[in-house]
Design a protein around this motif. Structure first.
Motif, PDB file in Angstrom:
ATOM      1  N   LEU A  34       0.819  -1.211   0.000  1.00 12.58           N
ATOM      2  CA  LEU A  34       0.000   0.000   0.000  1.00 12.58           C
ATOM      3  C   LEU A  34       0.855   1.263   0.000  1.00 12.58           C
ATOM      4  O   LEU A  34       0.516   2.250  -0.674  1.00 12.58           O
ATOM      5  N   LEU A  35       1.962   1.254   0.727  1.00 10.46           N
ATOM      6  CA  LEU A  35       2.863   2.418   0.720  1.00 10.46           C
ATOM      7  C   LEU A  35       3.468   2.642  -0.659  1.00 10.46           C
ATOM      8  O   LEU A  35       3.584   3.791  -1.119  1.00 10.46           O
ATOM      9  N   ALA A  36       3.827   1.554  -1.332  1.00 13.00           N
ATOM     10  CA  ALA A  36       4.370   1.675  -2.690  1.00 13.00           C
ATOM     11  C   ALA A  36       3.292   2.200  -3.646  1.00 13.00           C
ATOM     12  O   ALA A  36       3.568   3.063  -4.494  1.00 13.00           O
ATOM     13  N   ASN A  37       2.073   1.690  -3.488  1.00  6.32           N
ATOM     14  CA  ASN A  37       0.966   2.178  -4.319  1.00  6.32           C
ATOM     15  C   ASN A  37       0.698   3.654  -4.059  1.00  6.32           C
ATOM     16  O   ASN A  37       0.458   4.425  -4.994  1.00  6.32           O
ATOM     17  N   GLN A  38       0.735   4.046  -2.794  1.00  6.70           N
ATOM     18  CA  GLN A  38       0.502   5.437  -2.437  1.00  6.70           C
ATOM     19  C   GLN A  38       1.544   6.341  -3.097  1.00  6.70           C
ATOM     20  O   GLN A  38       1.206   7.358  -3.697  1.00  6.70           O
ATOM     21  N   ALA A  39       2.797   5.957  -3.017  1.00  6.38           N
ATOM     22  CA  ALA A  39       3.864   6.758  -3.629  1.00  6.38           C
ATOM     23  C   ALA A  39       3.683   6.848  -5.142  1.00  6.38           C
ATOM     24  O   ALA A  39       3.842   7.921  -5.729  1.00  6.38           O
ATOM     25  N   SER A  40       3.311   5.742  -5.755  1.00 12.95           N
ATOM     26  CA  SER A  40       3.105   5.728  -7.202  1.00 12.95           C
ATOM     27  C   SER A  40       1.915   6.596  -7.603  1.00 12.95           C
ATOM     28  O   SER A  40       1.978   7.335  -8.594  1.00 12.95           O
ATOM     29  N   LEU A  41       0.845   6.508  -6.834  1.00 15.17           N
ATOM     30  CA  LEU A  41      -0.330   7.343  -7.118  1.00 15.17           C
ATOM     31  C   LEU A  41      -0.006   8.823  -6.964  1.00 15.17           C
ATOM     32  O   LEU A  41      -0.397   9.648  -7.802  1.00 15.17           O
ATOM     33  N   GLU A  42       0.726   9.163  -5.905  1.00 13.91           N
ATOM     34  CA  GLU A  42       1.104  10.560  -5.690  1.00 13.91           C
ATOM     35  C   GLU A  42       1.991  11.073  -6.814  1.00 13.91           C
ATOM     36  O   GLU A  42       1.827  12.196  -7.293  1.00 13.91           O
ATOM     37  N   GLN A  43       2.918  10.237  -7.269  1.00 20.14           N
ATOM     38  CA  GLN A  43       3.801  10.622  -8.362  1.00 20.14           C
ATOM     39  C   GLN A  43       2.995  10.814  -9.649  1.00 20.14           C
ATOM     40  O   GLN A  43       3.220  11.771 -10.405  1.00 20.14           O
ATOM     41  N   THR A  44       2.065   9.919  -9.903  1.00 18.91           N
ATOM     42  CA  THR A  44       1.231  10.020 -11.099  1.00 18.91           C
ATOM     43  C   THR A  44       0.397  11.293 -11.079  1.00 18.91           C
ATOM     44  O   THR A  44       0.324  12.019 -12.083  1.00 18.91           O
ATOM     45  N   LEU A  45      -0.225  11.568  -9.933  1.00 19.14           N
ATOM     46  CA  LEU A  45      -1.045  12.779  -9.825  1.00 19.14           C
ATOM     47  C   LEU A  45      -0.195  14.039  -9.960  1.00 19.14           C
ATOM     48  O   LEU A  45      -0.623  15.019 -10.597  1.00 19.14           O
ATOM     49  N   ALA A  46       0.999  14.027  -9.401  1.00 17.53           N
ATOM     50  CA  ALA A  46       1.892  15.182  -9.530  1.00 17.53           C
ATOM     51  C   ALA A  46       2.302  15.397 -10.981  1.00 17.53           C
ATOM     52  O   ALA A  46       2.367  16.537 -11.457  1.00 17.53           O
ATOM     53  N   THR A  47       2.533  14.318 -11.693  1.00 17.28           N
ATOM     54  CA  THR A  47       2.892  14.416 -13.113  1.00 17.28           C
ATOM     55  C   THR A  47       1.721  14.958 -13.923  1.00 17.28           C
ATOM     56  O   THR A  47       1.900  15.832 -14.783  1.00 17.28           O
ATOM     57  N   LEU A  48       0.530  14.447 -13.641  1.00 16.07           N
ATOM     58  CA  LEU A  48      -0.657  14.924 -14.372  1.00 16.07           C
ATOM     59  C   LEU A  48      -0.942  16.394 -14.079  1.00 16.07           C
ATOM     60  O   LEU A  48      -1.463  17.107 -14.940  1.00 16.07           O
ATOM     61  N   ALA A  49      -0.572  16.855 -12.901  1.00 18.69           N
ATOM     62  CA  ALA A  49      -0.785  18.267 -12.555  1.00 18.69           C
ATOM     63  C   ALA A  49       0.113  19.190 -13.369  1.00 18.69           C
ATOM     64  O   ALA A  49      -0.164  20.390 -13.468  1.00 18.69           O
ATOM     65  N   LEU A  50       1.153  18.639 -13.962  1.00 23.12           N
ATOM     66  CA  LEU A  50       2.056  19.446 -14.789  1.00 23.12           C
ATOM     67  C   LEU A  50       1.502  19.698 -16.187  1.00 23.12           C
ATOM     68  O   LEU A  50       2.029  20.539 -16.920  1.00 23.12           O
ATOM     69  N   LEU A  51       0.474  18.976 -16.547  1.00 26.23           N
ATOM     70  CA  LEU A  51      -0.120  19.145 -17.873  1.00 26.23           C
ATOM     71  C   LEU A  51      -0.803  20.497 -17.996  1.00 26.23           C
ATOM     72  O   LEU A  51      -1.183  21.113 -17.001  1.00 26.23           O
ATOM     73  N   SER A  52      -0.983  20.915 -19.218  1.00 24.52           N
ATOM     74  CA  SER A  52      -1.676  22.175 -19.471  1.00 24.52           C
ATOM     75  C   SER A  52      -3.134  22.049 -19.015  1.00 24.52           C
ATOM     76  O   SER A  52      -3.677  20.941 -18.935  1.00 24.52           O
ATOM     77  N   PRO A  53      -3.766  23.176 -18.717  1.00 25.11           N
ATOM     78  CA  PRO A  53      -5.175  23.133 -18.298  1.00 25.11           C
ATOM     79  C   PRO A  53      -6.073  22.408 -19.312  1.00 25.11           C
ATOM     80  O   PRO A  53      -7.001  21.700 -18.917  1.00 25.11           O
ATOM     81  N   GLU A  54      -5.763  22.562 -20.584  1.00 30.43           N
ATOM     82  CA  GLU A  54      -6.548  21.888 -21.626  1.00 30.43           C
ATOM     83  C   GLU A  54      -6.429  20.361 -21.491  1.00 30.43           C
ATOM     84  O   GLU A  54      -7.423  19.635 -21.566  1.00 30.43           O
ATOM     85  N   HIS A  55      -5.221  19.888 -21.313  1.00 31.26           N
ATOM     86  CA  HIS A  55      -5.009  18.455 -21.140  1.00 31.26           C
ATOM     87  C   HIS A  55      -5.624  17.954 -19.830  1.00 31.26           C
ATOM     88  O   HIS A  55      -6.193  16.863 -19.771  1.00 31.26           O
ATOM     89  N   GLN A  56      -5.473  18.755 -18.779  1.00 28.46           N
ATOM     90  CA  GLN A  56      -6.046  18.355 -17.496  1.00 28.46           C
ATOM     91  C   GLN A  56      -7.568  18.223 -17.578  1.00 28.46           C
ATOM     92  O   GLN A  56      -8.150  17.312 -16.997  1.00 28.46           O
ATOM     93  N   LYS A  57      -8.184  19.141 -18.311  1.00 30.38           N
ATOM     94  CA  LYS A  57      -9.641  19.085 -18.463  1.00 30.38           C
ATOM     95  C   LYS A  57     -10.046  17.813 -19.196  1.00 30.38           C
ATOM     96  O   LYS A  57     -11.052  17.185 -18.862  1.00 30.38           O
TER      97      LYS A  57
END
Length: 107
Positions: A34-57
């Motif tokens: 679960l800790l590994a999954n949590q870290a991976s999910l957080e990393q994925t969400l942080a990466t997706l937050a770097l996308l442009s607003p258009e891509h995020q939408k």
């Protein structure tokens, strides 16, 4: 002779200790996953937050789903920590009782 089973106190504690130790090992392994999954999910969400607003939408549903999985993972971790604490307490109580048995059984 009557067929009366003999209760083996030392065997009882050995068996209970082994059971609790195995449960504890399984819970700790689950926590690591679960800790590994949590870290991976957080990393994925942080990466997706770097996308442009258009891509995020365009992927907002996926992001919302990932956030829900992250929250569920965090709740599961909290619950698991409580279970691990309880198993540690149970293990310590059984070890103490076993040690007391040896002390009382000593002439």
């Amino acid at each position: 002779m009557p067929d009366i089973p003999f209760f083996d106190a030392i065997g009882f504690f050995a068996q209970k200790l082994q059971e609790v130790e195995q449960q504890l090992i399984a819970k700790k392994a689950e926590r690591e996953i679960l800790l590994a999954n949590q870290a991976s999910l957080e990393q994925t969400l942080a990466t997706l937050a770097l996308l442009s607003p258009e891509h995020q939408k365009a992927i907002q549903q996926e992001v919302a789903s990932l956030k829900e999985v992250l929250h569920t993972t965090e709740r599961n971790l909290t619950s698991l920590e409580g279970e691990i604490d309880m198993l540690n307490a149970k293990l310590n109580a059984l070890k103490t009782a076993r040690d007391l048995l040896h002390v009382e059984g000593t002439p």
